[in-house]
Design an enzyme around this catalytic site. Structure first.
Site, PDB file in Angstrom:
ATOM      1  N   ARG A 154     -54.341  -0.974 -52.847  1.00  0.00           N
ATOM      2  CA  ARG A 154     -53.587   0.273 -52.742  1.00  0.00           C
ATOM      3  C   ARG A 154     -52.132  -0.095 -52.525  1.00  0.00           C
ATOM      4  O   ARG A 154     -51.792  -1.255 -52.332  1.00  0.00           O
ATOM      5  CB  ARG A 154     -54.143   1.251 -51.686  1.00  0.00           C
ATOM      6  CG  ARG A 154     -54.848   0.684 -50.521  1.00  0.00           C
ATOM      7  CD  ARG A 154     -54.008  -0.165 -49.630  1.00  0.00           C
ATOM      8  NE  ARG A 154     -52.789   0.531 -49.246  1.00  0.00           N
ATOM      9  CZ  ARG A 154     -51.665  -0.037 -48.879  1.00  0.00           C
ATOM     10  NH1 ARG A 154     -51.553  -1.364 -48.852  1.00  0.00           N
ATOM     11  NH2 ARG A 154     -50.612   0.653 -48.542  1.00  0.00           N
ATOM     12  N   GLY A 155     -51.249   0.926 -52.570  1.00  0.00           N
ATOM     13  CA  GLY A 155     -49.814   0.644 -52.511  1.00  0.00           C
ATOM     14  C   GLY A 155     -49.296   0.655 -53.944  1.00  0.00           C
ATOM     15  O   GLY A 155     -49.896   0.022 -54.826  1.00  0.00           O
ATOM     16  N   ALA A 156     -48.182   1.364 -54.160  1.00  0.00           N
ATOM     17  CA  ALA A 156     -47.742   1.653 -55.524  1.00  0.00           C
ATOM     18  C   ALA A 156     -47.583   0.418 -56.428  1.00  0.00           C
ATOM     19  O   ALA A 156     -48.207   0.344 -57.495  1.00  0.00           O
ATOM     20  CB  ALA A 156     -46.468   2.488 -55.473  1.00  0.00           C
TER      21      ALA A 156
ATOM     22  N   ASN B 155     -44.196   9.699 -50.664  1.00  0.00           N
ATOM     23  CA  ASN B 155     -44.763   8.531 -49.965  1.00  0.00           C
ATOM     24  C   ASN B 155     -45.906   9.039 -49.094  1.00  0.00           C
ATOM     25  O   ASN B 155     -46.184  10.253 -49.050  1.00  0.00           O
ATOM     26  CB  ASN B 155     -43.676   7.818 -49.148  1.00  0.00           C
ATOM     27  CG  ASN B 155     -44.146   6.480 -48.605  1.00  0.00           C
ATOM     28  OD1 ASN B 155     -44.673   5.647 -49.361  1.00  0.00           O
ATOM     29  ND2 ASN B 155     -44.014   6.263 -47.311  1.00  0.00           N
ATOM     30  N   LYS B 156     -46.548   8.137 -48.411  1.00  0.00           N
ATOM     31  CA  LYS B 156     -47.729   8.469 -47.605  1.00  0.00           C
ATOM     32  C   LYS B 156     -47.517   9.708 -46.734  1.00  0.00           C
ATOM     33  O   LYS B 156     -46.452   9.874 -46.143  1.00  0.00           O
ATOM     34  CB  LYS B 156     -48.084   7.251 -46.739  1.00  0.00           C
ATOM     35  CG  LYS B 156     -49.289   7.393 -45.849  1.00  0.00           C
ATOM     36  CD  LYS B 156     -50.541   7.842 -46.576  1.00  0.00           C
ATOM     37  CE  LYS B 156     -50.919   6.972 -47.735  1.00  0.00           C
ATOM     38  NZ  LYS B 156     -51.942   7.573 -48.624  1.00  0.00           N
TER      39      LYS B 156
ATOM     40  N   ASP C  22     -44.036   6.012 -53.372  1.00  0.00           N
ATOM     41  CA  ASP C  22     -45.003   6.028 -54.477  1.00  0.00           C
ATOM     42  C   ASP C  22     -44.375   6.555 -55.756  1.00  0.00           C
ATOM     43  O   ASP C  22     -44.815   6.217 -56.854  1.00  0.00           O
ATOM     44  CB  ASP C  22     -46.223   6.859 -54.087  1.00  0.00           C
ATOM     45  CG  ASP C  22     -47.072   6.050 -53.117  1.00  0.00           C
ATOM     46  OD1 ASP C  22     -46.759   6.063 -51.918  1.00  0.00           O
ATOM     47  OD2 ASP C  22     -47.990   5.345 -53.586  1.00  0.00           O
TER      48      ASP C  22
ATOM     49  N   ARG D 298     -55.566   7.042 -59.862  1.00  0.00           N
ATOM     50  CA  ARG D 298     -54.789   7.668 -58.784  1.00  0.00           C
ATOM     51  C   ARG D 298     -53.539   8.298 -59.408  1.00  0.00           C
ATOM     52  O   ARG D 298     -52.858   7.652 -60.201  1.00  0.00           O
ATOM     53  CB  ARG D 298     -54.407   6.645 -57.702  1.00  0.00           C
ATOM     54  CG  ARG D 298     -55.630   6.055 -56.995  1.00  0.00           C
ATOM     55  CD  ARG D 298     -55.278   5.311 -55.742  1.00  0.00           C
ATOM     56  NE  ARG D 298     -54.860   6.222 -54.682  1.00  0.00           N
ATOM     57  CZ  ARG D 298     -54.283   5.821 -53.547  1.00  0.00           C
ATOM     58  NH1 ARG D 298     -54.042   4.543 -53.347  1.00  0.00           N
ATOM     59  NH2 ARG D 298     -53.946   6.693 -52.617  1.00  0.00           N
TER      60      ARG D 298
ATOM     61  N   GLN E 150     -53.627   2.819 -42.694  1.00  0.00           N
ATOM     62  CA  GLN E 150     -52.988   1.650 -43.321  1.00  0.00           C
ATOM     63  C   GLN E 150     -52.022   0.957 -42.362  1.00  0.00           C
ATOM     64  O   GLN E 150     -51.784  -0.243 -42.466  1.00  0.00           O
ATOM     65  CB  GLN E 150     -52.213   2.078 -44.586  1.00  0.00           C
ATOM     66  CG  GLN E 150     -53.082   2.481 -45.756  1.00  0.00           C
ATOM     67  CD  GLN E 150     -53.287   3.983 -45.798  1.00  0.00           C
ATOM     68  OE1 GLN E 150     -53.326   4.645 -44.772  1.00  0.00           O
ATOM     69  NE2 GLN E 150     -53.434   4.539 -46.980  1.00  0.00           N
TER      70      GLN E 150
HETATM   71  O1  MRU Z   1     -52.643   5.597 -50.319  1.00  0.00           O
HETATM   72  P1  MRU Z   1     -51.900   4.291 -50.370  1.00  0.00           P
HETATM   73  O2  MRU Z   1     -52.319   3.343 -49.294  1.00  0.00           O
HETATM   74  O3  MRU Z   1     -51.913   3.691 -51.750  1.00  0.00           O
HETATM   75  O4  MRU Z   1     -50.406   4.703 -50.055  1.00  0.00           O
HETATM   76  C1  MRU Z   1     -49.430   3.703 -50.029  1.00  0.00           C
HETATM   77  C2  MRU Z   1     -48.093   4.194 -49.636  1.00  0.00           C
HETATM   78  O5  MRU Z   1     -47.863   5.358 -49.443  1.00  0.00           O
HETATM   79  C3  MRU Z   1     -47.000   3.173 -49.593  1.00  0.00           C
HETATM   80  O6  MRU Z   1     -46.061   3.491 -48.623  1.00  0.00           O
HETATM   81  C4  MRU Z   1     -46.307   3.130 -50.957  1.00  0.00           C
HETATM   82  O7  MRU Z   1     -47.238   2.940 -51.984  1.00  0.00           O
HETATM   83  C5  MRU Z   1     -45.275   2.079 -51.024  1.00  0.00           C
HETATM   84  S1  MRU Z   1     -45.991   0.492 -51.213  1.00  0.00           S
HETATM   85  C6  MRU Z   1     -44.791  -0.679 -51.344  1.00  0.00           C
END
Ligand code: MRU
Length: 347
Positions: free
Chosen positions: A45-47, A249-250, A239, A88, A198
């Protein structure tokens, strides 16, 4: 050095982020379907990490293509790309990486390359996307590190670290690592980041490994920490960043930005250019993923809420650009007005 996704001749290796910090288990994904499931189910996970995984998934899918005709290969490419693109919806890096793979594929087709040459070209392109991402994070660390004053405590949300990217630095954690690398004393306050934790599971794990002082808080403590002078800067990842700087973002990031403004604390977003979506004029156009309510009613198998309770679980929110002090990228630091400064980064 944390690198969460790797290409091997056997398949795509992924550190199973669902099990961290208790267990460090690597999975070998042998088909694009397994890669798509891994993205959907948060193994990765993470963009930026999602984008890199999708590129490897496409390369893997095409490696297993058994036909000989170009038309069949093109159909297969689009089929695999479609499956991966439906995993996603919010992180633009997923679609960015698929589009870049598509351009490379079409170029190879137009040059009349053979099926086996094209398979090789796609693997190489996916690896290049991965390498470039690590280099981009290093620049983000360098530029972002300069914004952090010596002796600061930085509050961060979710995990925007090595685990969320191609590895090594990370975006928000890259800025913190960059500051440390520049010889500054820096400490971190990590939000646990409900519902998927996370922050507690992944950010805390990364920082403890790196011996960067980190204090874990629950999300609802952030305002108290800011108001009592314990936070000198907030740094988060992204994201998807719209052309006007609005940033998805999250979930909970928007709340932090408002609190930071109220408490006169700089609020920074760190992200590579692959996270900027100039086709999205404002944050209103960014699709927000709604995830399964079980992430809220349960922690692993422990039930927290009554059976049958109605739940809302948006995974992301959008922070309006007026709350963002600067956006840190590998091409430099963008400041308001973002309509101009973000576009300039692509020149
Ligand atoms: O749902 P996730 O864990 O994929 O969400 C991740 C985030 O929101 C991160 O902050 C974002 O992807 C930046 S990662 C460098």
């Amino acid at each position: 050095m944390i690198v969460p996704v790797k290409w091997t001749d056997e398949g795509v290796l992924m550190l199973d982020q669902r099990l961290l910090p208790a267990e460090e288990k690597w999975l070998v994904l042998r088909s694009y379907v397994e890669v798509a499931d891994a993205i959907r189910n948060m193994v990765v996970r993470g963009a930026p990490a999602i984008g890199i995984s999708a590129a490897y998934g496409l390369a893997l899918g095409m490696k297993h293509f058994v036909g000989t005709s170009q038309t069949d290969m093109e159909d297969e490419f689009e089929y695999v790309a479609d499956v991966l693109s439906k995993t996603r919806p919010t992180a633009i890096n997923l679609f960015w990486a698929i589009e870049r793979m598509r351009k490379t594929f079409q170029q190879a087709i137009s040059e009349g390359k053979s099926v086996s040459e094209i398979k090789h070209i796609l693997v190489e392109e996916a690896k290049r996307i991965h390498d470039e991402d690590i280099k981009a994070q290093e620049k983000i660390a360098e530029y972002g590190g300069r914004l952090i004053e010596d002796g600061s405590t930085v509050l961060t949300h979710c995990n925007a670290g090595a685990l969320a990217t191609g590895g090594v630095w990370g975006t928000a954690l890259g800025v913190i690592r960059g500051a440390k690398h520049q010889g500054k004393k820096v400490a971190v306050i990590a939000d646990e980041t409900r519902p998927y934790l996370q922050g507690a599971r992944l950010t805390a794990w990364e920082l403890v490994k790196d011996e960067i002082p980190v204090t874990l808080i629950t999300d609802n403590m952030a305002g108290y920490m800011m108001k009592t002078g314990k936070v000198q800067a907030v740094v988060v990842g992204a994201d998807r960043i719209a052309a006007n700087g609005d940033t998805a973002n999250k979930i909970g990031t928007y709340t932090l930005a408002v609190l930071a403004r109220e408490n006169k604390i700089p609020f920074y977003v760190a992200a590579p250019l692959s996270t900027i979506d100039l086709n999205c004029a404002t944050g209103n156009e960014i699709p927000i993923e709604q995830r399964n309510g079980r992430e809220i009613t349960h922690i692993r198998d422990i039930q927290l809420a009554p059976e049958g309770i109605q739940v809302s679980n948006p995974a992301f929110d959008v922070t309006p650009s007026e709350y963002i002090s600067a956006i840190i990228t590998e091409k430099g630091i963008a400041r308001p007005p973002y309509e101009e400064s973000l576009r300039k980064l692509f020149d």
